[in-house]
Design a protein around this motif. Sequence first.
Motif, PDB file in Angstrom:
ATOM      1  N   HIS A  33       0.839  -1.210   0.000  1.00  0.00           N
ATOM      2  CA  HIS A  33       0.000   0.000   0.000  1.00  0.00           C
ATOM      3  C   HIS A  33       0.871   1.256   0.000  1.00  0.00           C
ATOM      4  O   HIS A  33       0.632   2.207   0.735  1.00  0.00           O
ATOM      5  N   PHE A  34       1.879   1.214  -0.841  1.00  0.00           N
ATOM      6  CA  PHE A  34       2.870   2.288  -0.949  1.00  0.00           C
ATOM      7  C   PHE A  34       3.116   2.533  -2.427  1.00  0.00           C
ATOM      8  O   PHE A  34       3.316   1.588  -3.183  1.00  0.00           O
ATOM      9  N   LYS A  35       3.093   3.789  -2.814  1.00  0.00           N
ATOM     10  CA  LYS A  35       3.326   4.114  -4.227  1.00  0.00           C
ATOM     11  C   LYS A  35       4.775   4.510  -4.427  1.00  0.00           C
ATOM     12  O   LYS A  35       5.318   5.305  -3.671  1.00  0.00           O
ATOM     13  N   VAL A  36       5.394   3.936  -5.455  1.00  0.00           N
ATOM     14  CA  VAL A  36       6.758   4.324  -5.822  1.00  0.00           C
ATOM     15  C   VAL A  36       6.714   4.968  -7.199  1.00  0.00           C
ATOM     16  O   VAL A  36       5.871   4.642  -8.027  1.00  0.00           O
ATOM     17  N   SER A  37       7.618   5.871  -7.409  1.00  0.00           N
ATOM     18  CA  SER A  37       7.672   6.583  -8.687  1.00  0.00           C
ATOM     19  C   SER A  37       8.532   5.819  -9.693  1.00  0.00           C
ATOM     20  O   SER A  37       9.342   4.961  -9.326  1.00  0.00           O
ATOM     21  N   LYS A  38       8.348   6.171 -10.947  1.00  0.00           N
ATOM     22  CA  LYS A  38       9.195   5.595 -11.990  1.00  0.00           C
ATOM     23  C   LYS A  38      10.644   6.009 -11.792  1.00  0.00           C
ATOM     24  O   LYS A  38      11.555   5.253 -12.121  1.00  0.00           O
ATOM     25  N   SER A  39      10.856   7.191 -11.224  1.00  0.00           N
ATOM     26  CA  SER A  39      12.238   7.631 -10.989  1.00  0.00           C
ATOM     27  C   SER A  39      12.911   6.762  -9.929  1.00  0.00           C
ATOM     28  O   SER A  39      14.107   6.482 -10.028  1.00  0.00           O
ATOM     29  N   SER A  40      12.161   6.294  -8.926  1.00  0.00           N
ATOM     30  CA  SER A  40      12.738   5.373  -7.934  1.00  0.00           C
ATOM     31  C   SER A  40      13.141   4.066  -8.596  1.00  0.00           C
ATOM     32  O   SER A  40      14.203   3.510  -8.302  1.00  0.00           O
ATOM     33  N   ILE A  41      12.299   3.580  -9.492  1.00  0.00           N
ATOM     34  CA  ILE A  41      12.618   2.343 -10.216  1.00  0.00           C
ATOM     35  C   ILE A  41      13.855   2.565 -11.087  1.00  0.00           C
ATOM     36  O   ILE A  41      14.758   1.725 -11.120  1.00  0.00           O
ATOM     37  N   SER A  42      13.926   3.702 -11.744  1.00  0.00           N
ATOM     38  CA  SER A  42      15.086   4.017 -12.593  1.00  0.00           C
ATOM     39  C   SER A  42      16.371   4.105 -11.778  1.00  0.00           C
ATOM     40  O   SER A  42      17.425   3.650 -12.222  1.00  0.00           O
ATOM     41  N   MET A  43      16.281   4.691 -10.587  1.00  0.00           N
ATOM     42  CA  MET A  43      17.481   4.804  -9.740  1.00  0.00           C
ATOM     43  C   MET A  43      17.981   3.424  -9.318  1.00  0.00           C
ATOM     44  O   MET A  43      19.178   3.153  -9.347  1.00  0.00           O
ATOM     45  N   VAL A  44      17.059   2.532  -8.944  1.00  0.00           N
ATOM     46  CA  VAL A  44      17.468   1.181  -8.551  1.00  0.00           C
ATOM     47  C   VAL A  44      17.987   0.415  -9.761  1.00  0.00           C
ATOM     48  O   VAL A  44      18.957  -0.336  -9.656  1.00  0.00           O
ATOM     49  N   LYS A  45      17.366   0.621 -10.933  1.00  0.00           N
ATOM     50  CA  LYS A  45      17.881   0.008 -12.174  1.00  0.00           C
ATOM     51  C   LYS A  45      19.338   0.368 -12.372  1.00  0.00           C
ATOM     52  O   LYS A  45      20.173  -0.493 -12.659  1.00  0.00           O
ATOM     53  N   ALA A  46      19.661   1.643 -12.216  1.00  0.00           N
ATOM     54  CA  ALA A  46      21.036   2.107 -12.410  1.00  0.00           C
ATOM     55  C   ALA A  46      21.977   1.510 -11.358  1.00  0.00           C
ATOM     56  O   ALA A  46      23.087   1.096 -11.685  1.00  0.00           O
ATOM     57  N   LYS A  47      21.522   1.446 -10.125  1.00  0.00           N
ATOM     58  CA  LYS A  47      22.359   0.911  -9.043  1.00  0.00           C
ATOM     59  C   LYS A  47      22.606  -0.590  -9.192  1.00  0.00           C
ATOM     60  O   LYS A  47      23.575  -1.113  -8.670  1.00  0.00           O
ATOM     61  N   CYS A  48      21.713  -1.280  -9.904  1.00  0.00           N
ATOM     62  CA  CYS A  48      21.863  -2.720 -10.151  1.00  0.00           C
ATOM     63  C   CYS A  48      22.484  -3.000 -11.515  1.00  0.00           C
ATOM     64  O   CYS A  48      22.566  -4.154 -11.933  1.00  0.00           O
ATOM     65  N   ASN A  49      22.889  -1.947 -12.220  1.00  0.00           N
ATOM     66  CA  ASN A  49      23.454  -2.085 -13.563  1.00  0.00           C
ATOM     67  C   ASN A  49      22.514  -2.826 -14.507  1.00  0.00           C
ATOM     68  O   ASN A  49      22.919  -3.708 -15.261  1.00  0.00           O
ATOM     69  N   VAL A  50      21.245  -2.460 -14.464  1.00  0.00           N
ATOM     70  CA  VAL A  50      20.227  -3.074 -15.313  1.00  0.00           C
ATOM     71  C   VAL A  50      19.944  -2.128 -16.471  1.00  0.00           C
ATOM     72  O   VAL A  50      19.566  -0.984 -16.261  1.00  0.00           O
ATOM     73  N   SER A  51      20.131  -2.596 -17.695  1.00  0.00           N
ATOM     74  CA  SER A  51      19.823  -1.746 -18.839  1.00  0.00           C
ATOM     75  C   SER A  51      18.356  -1.872 -19.225  1.00  0.00           C
ATOM     76  O   SER A  51      17.721  -0.917 -19.623  1.00  0.00           O
ATOM     77  N   THR A  52      17.803  -3.085 -19.106  1.00  0.00           N
ATOM     78  CA  THR A  52      16.380  -3.307 -19.326  1.00  0.00           C
ATOM     79  C   THR A  52      15.850  -4.121 -18.161  1.00  0.00           C
ATOM     80  O   THR A  52      16.588  -4.917 -17.576  1.00  0.00           O
ATOM     81  N   ILE A  53      14.592  -3.917 -17.842  1.00  0.00           N
ATOM     82  CA  ILE A  53      13.997  -4.709 -16.764  1.00  0.00           C
ATOM     83  C   ILE A  53      13.636  -6.052 -17.372  1.00  0.00           C
ATOM     84  O   ILE A  53      12.608  -6.203 -18.019  1.00  0.00           O
ATOM     85  N   ASP A  54      14.511  -7.017 -17.191  1.00  0.00           N
ATOM     86  CA  ASP A  54      14.345  -8.320 -17.799  1.00  0.00           C
ATOM     87  C   ASP A  54      14.868  -9.363 -16.825  1.00  0.00           C
ATOM     88  O   ASP A  54      15.588  -9.057 -15.877  1.00  0.00           O
ATOM     89  N   PHE A  55      14.554 -10.608 -17.096  1.00  0.00           N
ATOM     90  CA  PHE A  55      14.954 -11.714 -16.237  1.00  0.00           C
ATOM     91  C   PHE A  55      16.482 -11.789 -16.128  1.00  0.00           C
ATOM     92  O   PHE A  55      17.182 -11.861 -17.131  1.00  0.00           O
ATOM     93  N   LYS A  56      16.970 -11.736 -14.916  1.00  0.00           N
ATOM     94  CA  LYS A  56      18.404 -11.814 -14.600  1.00  0.00           C
ATOM     95  C   LYS A  56      19.239 -10.820 -15.400  1.00  0.00           C
ATOM     96  O   LYS A  56      20.336 -11.118 -15.858  1.00  0.00           O
ATOM     97  N   ALA A  57      18.712  -9.615 -15.555  1.00  0.00           N
ATOM     98  CA  ALA A  57      19.402  -8.586 -16.327  1.00  0.00           C
ATOM     99  C   ALA A  57      20.447  -7.844 -15.507  1.00  0.00           C
ATOM    100  O   ALA A  57      21.335  -7.225 -16.059  1.00  0.00           O
ATOM    101  N   GLY A  58      20.328  -7.901 -14.198  1.00  0.00           N
ATOM    102  CA  GLY A  58      21.234  -7.112 -13.360  1.00  0.00           C
ATOM    103  C   GLY A  58      21.912  -7.948 -12.303  1.00  0.00           C
ATOM    104  O   GLY A  58      21.883  -9.167 -12.321  1.00  0.00           O
ATOM    105  N   LYS A  59      22.538  -7.226 -11.373  1.00  0.00           N
ATOM    106  CA  LYS A  59      23.227  -7.888 -10.269  1.00  0.00           C
ATOM    107  C   LYS A  59      22.804  -7.217  -8.978  1.00  0.00           C
ATOM    108  O   LYS A  59      22.306  -6.097  -8.981  1.00  0.00           O
ATOM    109  N   GLU A  60      23.002  -7.919  -7.878  1.00  0.00           N
ATOM    110  CA  GLU A  60      22.685  -7.353  -6.567  1.00  0.00           C
ATOM    111  C   GLU A  60      23.585  -6.142  -6.326  1.00  0.00           C
ATOM    112  O   GLU A  60      24.797  -6.209  -6.530  1.00  0.00           O
TER     113      GLU A  60
END
Length: 84
Positions: A33-60
């Motif tokens: 019951h918490f809303k997150v922004s697309k910018s929060s998702i983008s920041m975590v994508k960058a921190k995980c070195n994820v170029s696309t949100i895909d199966f096993k695309a990034g690292k911890e």
Amino acid sequence: MLDTSKYGIEQNDSIKYPLTFSTIQQWIEDKYHFKVSKSSISMVKAKCNVSTIDFKAGKEPDTDIIKSESEKLVLEAFRVFGVV
């Protein structure tokens, strides 16, 4: 085990599925019951070195770079959906 059926996703490590920002946002809102922004998702994508949100695309990421509650929830969603 997370019921991903309402998101149109099968929980199977061998299947790649389309994961969108909206799916992540909806999962977090449904579960916490918490809303997150697309910018929060983008920041975590960058921190995980994820170029696309895909199966096993990034690292911890290093644990100390995920600080805000929004980022922690996005990282949890990434783990559940198999992105990291």
